[in-house]
Every structure is written in C-alpha cells, then in structure tokens.
Motif scaffolding. Structure first.
Motif, mmCIF file in Angstrom:
data_model
loop_
_atom_site.group_PDB
_atom_site.id
_atom_site.type_symbol
_atom_site.label_atom_id
_atom_site.label_comp_id
_atom_site.label_asym_id
_atom_site.label_seq_id
_atom_site.Cartn_x
_atom_site.Cartn_y
_atom_site.Cartn_z
ATOM 1 N N CYS A 58 0.711 -1.252 -0.067
ATOM 2 C CA CYS A 58 0.026 -0.121 -0.001
ATOM 3 C C CYS A 58 0.820 1.397 -0.103
ATOM 4 O O CYS A 58 0.650 2.234 0.744
ATOM 5 N N THR A 63 -0.949 4.088 -4.208
ATOM 6 C CA THR A 63 -2.246 4.128 -4.011
ATOM 7 C C THR A 63 -3.100 5.481 -4.475
ATOM 8 O O THR A 63 -4.044 5.527 -5.050
ATOM 9 N N THR A 67 -5.801 5.693 -7.068
ATOM 10 C CA THR A 67 -7.214 6.446 -6.870
ATOM 11 C C THR A 67 -7.532 7.387 -7.850
ATOM 12 O O THR A 67 -8.640 7.621 -8.304
ATOM 13 N N HIS A 276 -1.189 -4.508 -7.886
ATOM 14 C CA HIS A 276 -2.180 -4.461 -8.814
ATOM 15 C C HIS A 276 -1.982 -5.301 -9.965
ATOM 16 O O HIS A 276 -0.825 -5.494 -10.537
ATOM 17 N N VAL A 310 -0.725 3.020 -12.206
ATOM 18 C CA VAL A 310 -0.112 2.286 -11.012
ATOM 19 C C VAL A 310 1.397 1.860 -11.728
ATOM 20 O O VAL A 310 2.281 2.105 -10.653
#
Ligand SMILES: Cc1ncc(COP(=O)(O)O)c(C=O)c1O
Length: 428
Positions: A58, A63, A67, A276, A310
């Motif tokens: 994380c 992240t 997002t 991911h 990502v």
C-alpha cells in the motif's frame, strides 16, 4: 470456533479445491503497510516473502496514483491514452535496444503465453526449452511449459526439459571447475532428443533466478553458452522476469543482466503493479509483427489507464527511493547475516540467491544433504511465523526456505528476520 476457523470453513465450502494457503494455521491478514502486515487480532508480521508488493504494501504514491486515475477514467487500449504509451516508453528504455515493442497483460501467465505464441509464430517451430521444476504460468500453454506442476510422464512431446544449474544439489556442484560445460552438455543432449522427436526449437524460456528451484546462481559462462546453443538451433530467447526482474537480484533492473544474454522477448508481471494486476511482454518488433500478421491482440484489461498509472508510479518510487541500490546494499548485508546463521545451524545446507532473494536449502544431514521433509519445512515456516516473520517454501523437493521481501526491506528488517529464523531453528 475462532473467526479464522469460521472463515476457513466458508472458504473451503465455496472456493475451488485447488486453492491452498500458507501455514497449517492460516493467517487472516487484514492490513499492510511497507514491509509489515497485520492479522485480524492486531498481531504484526514482518513480510519477508512477498515480492508482489515490490515497493512495499500500500505505498501511498501508488495508491494515490491508482485512486486519481480510477476517479478520472478507466477504459481499454482501443482509445488513445497517454498512460500506456508513457509506460511502454519508460519500460523499453530499460531494455536492450532490439527489444522495442510492448504488449500489456494482467498476469505473468498471460505475458508468457503471448511470448510463446510470438516465438512459435516467428520461428514456425513448436519446441520449447525450459528448466526442470520451473513454473511459468497457469494458462494451458504456460502450464504445459511448467514442469513443476505435473508428473514428468505427462510432458508434451514438444517440451525440452533442462537440468537446473543447482551447484548445491544438482549433478554438478560448487568446486567442479567444469560444472558449466557439464550442464551445457546435458542441455545439448536434451535439445538433440527434442529434434530426434521431430520438433524444431522455437525458444528457451529462462527465469534467471530459477525461482521455483531455489533461487539459484548459474556457474560463470553457462547461461551465455546455453543461449548461443539455442540460437544455433534457431530458437529465440525469452527471459521470464516475473521473479528476477524489477531490481530483485540487486545488481541490475533485470535478472538476465547478471549474465551475458541478449533476449528477443522479455516478460514481466508481479512486481510491476506492487499488488495491482499488470504485466507485459516486450519483444523485438519483427517477432511481435509475426503474430500481428495473423491475429489481432486484444486484452480487455491489459494496459488500462488505471494499471498504467499504477505501473508508472511503481517505477517512480523505485527510482526516487533508490530501491535498486537498496536491494544491492541490504541484499549484501542479508547474505552475510545468512552465512553467519548457517555457521550456527548445520541444518542450513546452503544459502543461495542474490540481492533481496535468498533460499536456505535445509538438510537433515549435512554430509548426505538429505533434504528436510515437507512436514519439517511446514513446521519451520509456521514457527518462524509465530516469531512474527513471514517466509515461503520453494525448491524441487520443497526443501528451501524462501526469503524474498519487498524492495524497501532495510538492515533492521534483516536483523529481525535472521533472529526469528535463529530462534525457530533452535526450537526445532
Ligand atoms: C517465474 C514466473 N513466471 C510466471 C509466473 C506467473 O505469473 P502470474 O501468477 O502473474 O500469472 C510466475 C508466478 O509465480 C512465476 O514465478
């Protein structure tokens, strides 16, 4: 019944029986940050096993990128989008110039499957050379190219299985100055046998860490001579960097750079997205073109804008936080600490690997090198977990304790890991 027992019963009732879990008492992990994970009771574990959260669990920059893009747009590769193009440019800049074309997938299995299809189409040949006990994926084609997953009697005719260059357990060992030549001679024999079965060679599929076998380090000169032999027979070189890539081995971005290898195709997966699902096949343009001549490539989710954001953020973190240097520095410290541990515990037969990827080959007898039983390995892993550190199991006989933490592992984490293994081995 505890909450974990209840969840286990529900899981067993609905999930496919082929799933398995780590540790006899399965962990119910609910949170991760950096190199740490927490279970439902609040107990904290040091993660010395997972390479998927390559830049740590994380990571806030990853992240945040995920997002932001998820809140803006997520679609497929049939529209123009800057993210995928930038990602391809950045990745290709890290590869040999000849490898100049990218195709994105969601998993390493898909990336290897696509690579094998390209190699077969380009060469017009079917034969695939892999190492014994290797794992390259779960699609029909990559599973068939994964000798770790099924009995030798079921191997397809087109598969050429090579002896892994294991200098501790293999037929030719450390101290044998001719080990490289002997492993090569075995490969030549296996390739001759493939041809005598009527199959020309399409490619070698090479994981330069021999992950499922150890990890291993090949004797000097072996890998380049092996690749020369493959080329002489018309085969391409596919480097499966799902494990060895992304700074894992500490000296370079890619594992194959530890050897003198010029790949035609490079595949990558797990560490690209730090959790991911994003993976890729990078190829010479003429090789990629051979497949494009006969079929289109579409992958609904591969290379979507969120995955690209990502993967770009993961590269940013590796570069900005100097994680290649960290893997080299902390890796050297780790190796020294493990060698000292081996001095104290004769059950550690060998310390293999490099960078932030080590295997302890466990023996019940140092002289005969009889491997730990699977039960003893399971007990050892559980005892180390009780000590608060998560490790894994690898090796042809499941005899290797696998240590492969996120790239943000520091020296203080090495100390915690080695102390936990020390205590567990003393208890064992
Ligand atoms: C060397 C190697 N190649 C390919 C794969 C398959 O990757 P994925 O699980 O993302 O399909 C794995 C998975 O463990 C692997 O270790």
């Amino acid at each position: 019944m505890t909450g974990a027992d209840d969840l286990m019963c529900r899981r067993n009732a609905v999930l496919a029986p082929s799933y398995y879990h780590s540790f006899a008492a399965p962990l119910h992990i609910v949170r991760g940050a950096g190199v740490w994970m927490w279970d439902a009771s609040g107990k904290r574990y040091l993660d010395c096993y997972n390479n998927v959260p390559s830049v740590g669990h994380c990571h806030p920059r990853v992240t945040a990128a995920l997002t932001a893009q998820a809140e803006t747009l997520n679609t497929h590769t049939r529209y123009l989008h800057d993210g995928i193009v930038t990602l391809a440019e950045r990745m290709l800049a890290k590869l040999p110039t000849a490898v100049d074309t990218a195709a994105f997938t969601c998993t390493g299995s898909e990336a290897n499957d696509l690579a094998l299809q390209m190699a077969r189409r380009f060469t017009g040949a079917e034969g695939v050379a892999v190492f014994d006990h290797a794992y390259h994926g779960n699609s029909a084609l990559t599973l068939a190219a994964s000798p770790s997953e099924y009995p030798a009697s079921e191997r397809p005719d087109w598969l050429c299985v090579l002896e892994p260059p294991n200098l501790f357990r293999g037929p030719y060992r450390a101290g044998d100055s001719k080990a490289a030549e002997k492993y090569l001679a075995q490969a030549v024999q296996a390739l001759d046998a493939l041809e005598s079965r009527g199959h020309r060679l399409a490619c070698l599929l090479l994981d330069a860490s021999w992950d499922a076998n150890g990890p291993l380090i090949a004797p000097p000169g072996y890998v380049s001579a092996l690749c020369d032999e493959m080329r002489r027979r018309g085969g391409l070189i596919i480097c499966d960097e799902v494990q060895a890539g992304y700074c894992r081995l500490g000296a370079h971005w890619w594992g194959f750079q530890d050897y003198t290898v010029t790949p035609d195709i490079v595949t990558c997966g797990k560490p690209m997205g730090a959790g991911h699902p994003v993976a890729a096949t990078f190829a010479r343009r003429d090789v990629a073109q051979a497949l494009a001549d006969t079929s289109v490539y579409f992958n609904t989710f591969g290379g979507n804008p969120v995955s690209a954001a990502v993967a770009n953020a993961v590269i940013d973190v590796i570069e900005d936080e100097g994680l290649l240097g960290n893997a080299g520095r902390v890796g050297a410290y780790f190796r020294t600490a493990l060698a000292a541990l081996q001095e104290r515990h004769p059950m550690i037969g060998a310390v293999q690997g490099a960078g932030l990827f080590y295997g302890l080959d466990m023996v019940s007898d140092r002289k005969t090198r009889a491997p730990f039983s699977r039960d003893d390995m399971a007990r050892l892993g559980s005892m180390i977990a009780e000590e608060g550190v998560l490790t894994g199991i690898s090796g042809a006989m499941g005899q290797t304790l696998k240590l492969r933490p996120p790239l943000v592992f520091g020296q203080e984490h090495v100390d915690i890991t080695v102390a936990a293994i020390d205590r567990a081995l003393t208890r064992l």
